[in-house]
Design a protein around this motif. Sequence first.
Motif, PDB file in Angstrom:
ATOM      1  N   ALA A 160       0.574  -1.253  -0.610  1.00  0.00           N
ATOM      2  CA  ALA A 160       0.123  -0.213  -0.168  1.00  0.00           C
ATOM      3  C   ALA A 160       0.414   1.738  -0.166  1.00  0.00           C
ATOM      4  CB  ALA A 160      -0.711   0.268   0.970  1.00  0.00           C
ATOM      5  N   VAL A 161       1.995   1.615   1.325  1.00  0.00           N
ATOM      6  CA  VAL A 161       2.976   2.041   0.921  1.00  0.00           C
ATOM      7  C   VAL A 161       3.728   2.766  -0.356  1.00  0.00           C
ATOM      8  CG1 VAL A 161       4.932   3.572   1.927  1.00  0.00           C
ATOM      9  CG2 VAL A 161       2.574   2.413   3.486  1.00  0.00           C
ATOM     10  N   PHE A 162       4.582   1.839  -0.796  1.00  0.00           N
ATOM     11  CA  PHE A 162       4.909   1.689  -1.536  1.00  0.00           C
ATOM     12  C   PHE A 162       4.227   1.590  -2.917  1.00  0.00           C
ATOM     13  CE2 PHE A 162       8.387  -0.587   0.983  1.00  0.00           C
ATOM     14  CZ  PHE A 162       9.215   0.757   1.438  1.00  0.00           C
ATOM     15  N   GLY A 163       3.062   0.906  -3.444  1.00  0.00           N
ATOM     16  CA  GLY A 163       2.207   1.515  -4.067  1.00  0.00           C
ATOM     17  C   GLY A 163       1.920   2.802  -4.298  1.00  0.00           C
ATOM     18  N   HIS A 164       1.432   3.109  -3.704  1.00  0.00           N
ATOM     19  CA  HIS A 164       1.274   4.805  -3.810  1.00  0.00           C
ATOM     20  C   HIS A 164       2.263   4.991  -4.410  1.00  0.00           C
ATOM     21  CE1 HIS A 164      -0.593   8.963  -1.745  1.00  0.00           C
ATOM     22  NE2 HIS A 164       0.295   9.357  -1.835  1.00  0.00           N
ATOM     23  N   PHE A 165       3.590   5.464  -3.673  1.00  0.00           N
ATOM     24  CA  PHE A 165       4.418   6.428  -4.181  1.00  0.00           C
ATOM     25  C   PHE A 165       5.328   5.829  -5.946  1.00  0.00           C
ATOM     26  CE2 PHE A 165       5.094   7.439   0.270  1.00  0.00           C
ATOM     27  CZ  PHE A 165       5.043   8.509   0.578  1.00  0.00           C
ATOM     28  N   GLY A 166       4.625   4.790  -6.188  1.00  0.00           N
ATOM     29  CA  GLY A 166       5.420   3.878  -7.154  1.00  0.00           C
ATOM     30  C   GLY A 166       4.817   4.774  -8.313  1.00  0.00           C
ATOM     31  N   ASP A 167       2.906   4.729  -7.820  1.00  0.00           N
ATOM     32  CA  ASP A 167       2.273   5.329  -9.014  1.00  0.00           C
ATOM     33  C   ASP A 167       2.138   6.598  -8.749  1.00  0.00           C
ATOM     34  OD1 ASP A 167       1.070   3.191 -10.099  1.00  0.00           O
ATOM     35  OD2 ASP A 167      -0.731   2.463  -7.659  1.00  0.00           O
TER      36      ASP A 167
ATOM     37  N   THR B  86      11.240   4.555  -6.530  1.00  0.00           N
ATOM     38  CA  THR B  86       9.948   3.477  -5.755  1.00  0.00           C
ATOM     39  C   THR B  86      11.185   2.187  -5.074  1.00  0.00           C
ATOM     40  OG1 THR B  86       7.987   4.587  -6.027  1.00  0.00           O
ATOM     41  CG2 THR B  86       8.068   2.389  -4.064  1.00  0.00           C
ATOM     42  N   LEU B  87      11.505   1.532  -6.060  1.00  0.00           N
ATOM     43  CA  LEU B  87      12.211   0.549  -6.367  1.00  0.00           C
ATOM     44  C   LEU B  87      14.125   0.641  -5.406  1.00  0.00           C
ATOM     45  CD1 LEU B  87      11.188  -1.263  -9.795  1.00  0.00           C
ATOM     46  CD2 LEU B  87      10.929  -2.165  -7.658  1.00  0.00           C
ATOM     47  N   VAL B  88      14.602   1.825  -5.805  1.00  0.00           N
ATOM     48  CA  VAL B  88      15.145   1.740  -5.361  1.00  0.00           C
ATOM     49  C   VAL B  88      15.382   1.964  -3.562  1.00  0.00           C
ATOM     50  CG1 VAL B  88      17.039   4.291  -4.665  1.00  0.00           C
ATOM     51  CG2 VAL B  88      16.154   3.556  -6.847  1.00  0.00           C
ATOM     52  N   TRP B  89      13.855   2.624  -3.213  1.00  0.00           N
ATOM     53  CA  TRP B  89      13.811   2.357  -1.519  1.00  0.00           C
ATOM     54  C   TRP B  89      13.746   1.532  -1.480  1.00  0.00           C
ATOM     55  CZ3 TRP B  89      14.665   6.437   1.949  1.00  0.00           C
ATOM     56  CH2 TRP B  89      15.211   7.005   1.422  1.00  0.00           C
TER      57      TRP B  89
ATOM     58  N   ALA C 297      -7.574  15.103  -7.124  1.00  0.00           N
ATOM     59  CA  ALA C 297      -6.254  13.596  -7.369  1.00  0.00           C
ATOM     60  C   ALA C 297      -6.716  12.863  -6.349  1.00  0.00           C
ATOM     61  CB  ALA C 297      -4.923  14.440  -6.562  1.00  0.00           C
ATOM     62  N   THR C 298      -6.826  11.794  -6.317  1.00  0.00           N
ATOM     63  CA  THR C 298      -6.924  10.041  -5.557  1.00  0.00           C
ATOM     64  C   THR C 298      -5.950   9.719  -5.135  1.00  0.00           C
ATOM     65  OG1 THR C 298      -8.123   9.141  -7.409  1.00  0.00           O
ATOM     66  CG2 THR C 298      -9.907  10.607  -6.656  1.00  0.00           C
ATOM     67  N   LEU C 299      -6.221   8.757  -4.312  1.00  0.00           N
ATOM     68  CA  LEU C 299      -5.193   8.367  -3.513  1.00  0.00           C
ATOM     69  C   LEU C 299      -4.874   6.800  -4.261  1.00  0.00           C
ATOM     70  CD1 LEU C 299      -5.820   8.285   0.596  1.00  0.00           C
ATOM     71  CD2 LEU C 299      -3.698   9.234  -1.004  1.00  0.00           C
ATOM     72  N   PRO C 300      -4.340   6.377  -5.037  1.00  0.00           N
ATOM     73  CA  PRO C 300      -4.470   5.387  -5.523  1.00  0.00           C
ATOM     74  C   PRO C 300      -4.751   3.903  -4.516  1.00  0.00           C
ATOM     75  CG  PRO C 300      -2.383   6.642  -5.419  1.00  0.00           C
ATOM     76  CD  PRO C 300      -3.207   7.228  -4.877  1.00  0.00           C
ATOM     77  N   PHE C 301      -4.483   3.131  -3.359  1.00  0.00           N
ATOM     78  CA  PHE C 301      -5.073   2.616  -3.111  1.00  0.00           C
ATOM     79  C   PHE C 301      -6.159   2.838  -2.757  1.00  0.00           C
ATOM     80  CE2 PHE C 301      -6.270   1.185   1.503  1.00  0.00           C
ATOM     81  CZ  PHE C 301      -6.256  -0.378   1.395  1.00  0.00           C
ATOM     82  N   ALA C 302      -7.378   3.869  -2.337  1.00  0.00           N
ATOM     83  CA  ALA C 302      -8.715   3.652  -2.009  1.00  0.00           C
ATOM     84  C   ALA C 302      -9.144   3.724  -3.684  1.00  0.00           C
ATOM     85  CB  ALA C 302      -8.994   5.222  -1.903  1.00  0.00           C
ATOM     86  N   ASP C 303      -8.309   4.054  -4.586  1.00  0.00           N
ATOM     87  CA  ASP C 303      -9.212   3.833  -6.415  1.00  0.00           C
ATOM     88  C   ASP C 303      -9.644   2.468  -6.446  1.00  0.00           C
ATOM     89  OD1 ASP C 303     -10.155   6.248  -6.740  1.00  0.00           O
ATOM     90  OD2 ASP C 303      -8.136   6.726  -7.970  1.00  0.00           O
ATOM     91  N   ALA C 304      -7.922   1.372  -6.411  1.00  0.00           N
ATOM     92  CA  ALA C 304      -7.742  -0.053  -6.355  1.00  0.00           C
ATOM     93  C   ALA C 304      -8.884  -1.048  -5.667  1.00  0.00           C
ATOM     94  CB  ALA C 304      -6.519  -0.501  -6.171  1.00  0.00           C
TER      95      ALA C 304
ATOM     96  N   TYR D 101       0.131   0.191  -9.875  1.00  0.00           N
ATOM     97  CA  TYR D 101       1.168  -0.844  -8.566  1.00  0.00           C
ATOM     98  C   TYR D 101       0.445  -1.031  -7.349  1.00  0.00           C
ATOM     99  CZ  TYR D 101       6.316  -0.049  -6.965  1.00  0.00           C
ATOM    100  OH  TYR D 101       7.901  -0.482  -6.125  1.00  0.00           O
ATOM    101  N   THR D 102      -0.254  -0.087  -6.890  1.00  0.00           N
ATOM    102  CA  THR D 102      -1.354  -0.824  -5.648  1.00  0.00           C
ATOM    103  C   THR D 102      -1.587  -1.997  -5.771  1.00  0.00           C
ATOM    104  OG1 THR D 102      -1.312   2.457  -5.385  1.00  0.00           O
ATOM    105  CG2 THR D 102      -2.844   0.108  -4.302  1.00  0.00           C
ATOM    106  N   GLY D 103      -2.636  -2.120  -6.240  1.00  0.00           N
ATOM    107  CA  GLY D 103      -3.367  -3.320  -6.905  1.00  0.00           C
ATOM    108  C   GLY D 103      -2.444  -4.085  -7.126  1.00  0.00           C
ATOM    109  N   ALA D 104      -1.332  -4.365  -8.353  1.00  0.00           N
ATOM    110  CA  ALA D 104      -0.758  -5.711  -8.657  1.00  0.00           C
ATOM    111  C   ALA D 104      -0.004  -5.534  -6.990  1.00  0.00           C
ATOM    112  CB  ALA D 104       0.209  -5.568  -9.307  1.00  0.00           C
ATOM    113  N   GLY D 105       0.318  -4.878  -6.389  1.00  0.00           N
ATOM    114  CA  GLY D 105       1.310  -5.514  -5.077  1.00  0.00           C
ATOM    115  C   GLY D 105      -0.049  -6.110  -3.996  1.00  0.00           C
ATOM    116  N   LEU D 106      -1.006  -5.363  -3.900  1.00  0.00           N
ATOM    117  CA  LEU D 106      -2.539  -5.992  -2.663  1.00  0.00           C
ATOM    118  C   LEU D 106      -2.543  -7.122  -3.680  1.00  0.00           C
ATOM    119  CD1 LEU D 106      -4.443  -2.926  -2.254  1.00  0.00           C
ATOM    120  CD2 LEU D 106      -2.823  -3.590  -0.655  1.00  0.00           C
ATOM    121  N   GLY D 107      -3.043  -7.746  -4.795  1.00  0.00           N
ATOM    122  CA  GLY D 107      -3.190  -8.985  -5.052  1.00  0.00           C
ATOM    123  C   GLY D 107      -1.713  -9.974  -4.692  1.00  0.00           C
ATOM    124  N   TYR D 108      -0.728  -9.161  -5.039  1.00  0.00           N
ATOM    125  CA  TYR D 108      -0.162 -10.485  -4.734  1.00  0.00           C
ATOM    126  C   TYR D 108       0.861 -10.840  -3.771  1.00  0.00           C
ATOM    127  CZ  TYR D 108       5.148 -12.532  -5.372  1.00  0.00           C
ATOM    128  OH  TYR D 108       6.117 -13.018  -5.598  1.00  0.00           O
TER     129      TYR D 108
END
Length: 475
Positions: free
Chosen positions: A88-95, A102-105, A259-266, A399-406
Amino acid sequence: MTATNSPTGGATPQAAAGVPVKKTSLARVAAASSIGTTIEWYDFFIYGTAAALVFPTLFFPEQSAASATLSSFATFAVAFFARPVGAAVFGHFGDRIGRKRTLVWTLMIMGVATVFIGLLPGYETGAFGAFENGIGIVAPTLLVLCRFFQGFAVGGEWAGATLLTAEYAPEGKRGLMAMWPQLGVAFAFFLSSGTFLIFALVAGNNAGPDSAFMQYGWRIPFLLSAVLVLIGLWIRVSVEETPVFKQDRELASKDTAPATLPFADAIRFQWKEILIAGGALTSLFSLFYMGTSFLTNYATATLGHSRPFVLGMGMVAALVFGLAIALSAMYSDRIGRKKVIGTSVGLAIVWSLVVFPILDTGSTGAFALGLLVTLIIFGIAYGPAGALLPELFQARYRYTGAGLGYNLAGILGGALPPLAAAAMVAAGNTLGVGIMLSLLSAMSMMCVLAMTESSKNTVTGELAENDAVLATEVP
């Protein structure tokens, strides 16, 4: 809302960005995703190996052997509950800020946490001569904290690495490109097993708490992670941001909607895809973590196989399931992700019921067979998964949706089964372990049947335009 279907599949990187891409771009992307994922999972796997071979004695010495093993795998499971948080956290920044940064962090956080584990004093025995009497209950507490950050980082790593390849992939080659971060898992398992094998042989194979391996040999693989992280950072920094993300941000900058949150939209628009993907990949995770971590402990502690033999077989198995990952990923470009993953799950339903009776014969050949078949079945599903999840989600929260499913699949298949299996084995109920794994695979099969084929979905071009339209629908 699902991803838009396109009769031609994914667009080329050139079409997605509207600008030419250097011929070496795809090679750099493949290297960055594969090497970075290898390092991340190397860190993750050496923890699993140590949880099976070292941590019960080092961090839980006052418990019985069975209880110490259960406690050790409980710390292993902590990371799986941290992974959705990281997703959720990195998905937000990745999106929002990009896949690359994000991948560097994620790589840096994983590396620091892993090195800290290598420096931790034990419950009764210190690290490298420091804290000679240990630090008591603080030791397993710090271990859990480091493990949480490992899971937190991995939660953001996988989705970003697969998006990096899927969003660069040429038309009809998304399975092939997304294969590279998946292969990082095989490389990592080979390296972690090999590193532990080398230091177990050098430091001595004595399993007692005073052996050189238990005192300091197990720490070296964790400390070596620092070198690998520096190499991974150098490679990842050299990769450009994906053209799909650049295009999506350009469209978003022209949009006047709030603007909306990627997590909320996913969650709002594609919660079904998150649940179906998580359920479909649960079988994959249950087989993998049983094969890479639980069976390591079961083979040494219960079956009495030597540590060098078990670790050596781990290296052989890594090569075999790496081949299975590559072949299944490429084949899924031809026949679709759903059919390939469904084949794996169907095999898993049957294999789970017979694997422990085979293992319990006690022969080394039986263990080799059990480990190899388990990881081959895993590899058949894992290969297409790298392309499947990016294909299911809209670009602005992909980024968020794929990460949450996985990572939902990671909890259901990777965190809970090893804990339940450790308790069942302690009670002498290995048949129950097989039934549990078979039922998980049956649940995955239902999700696979409910899944729509994604290989013809586009992740570029039209999808980014649809995202801009979708954004205006959000209140």
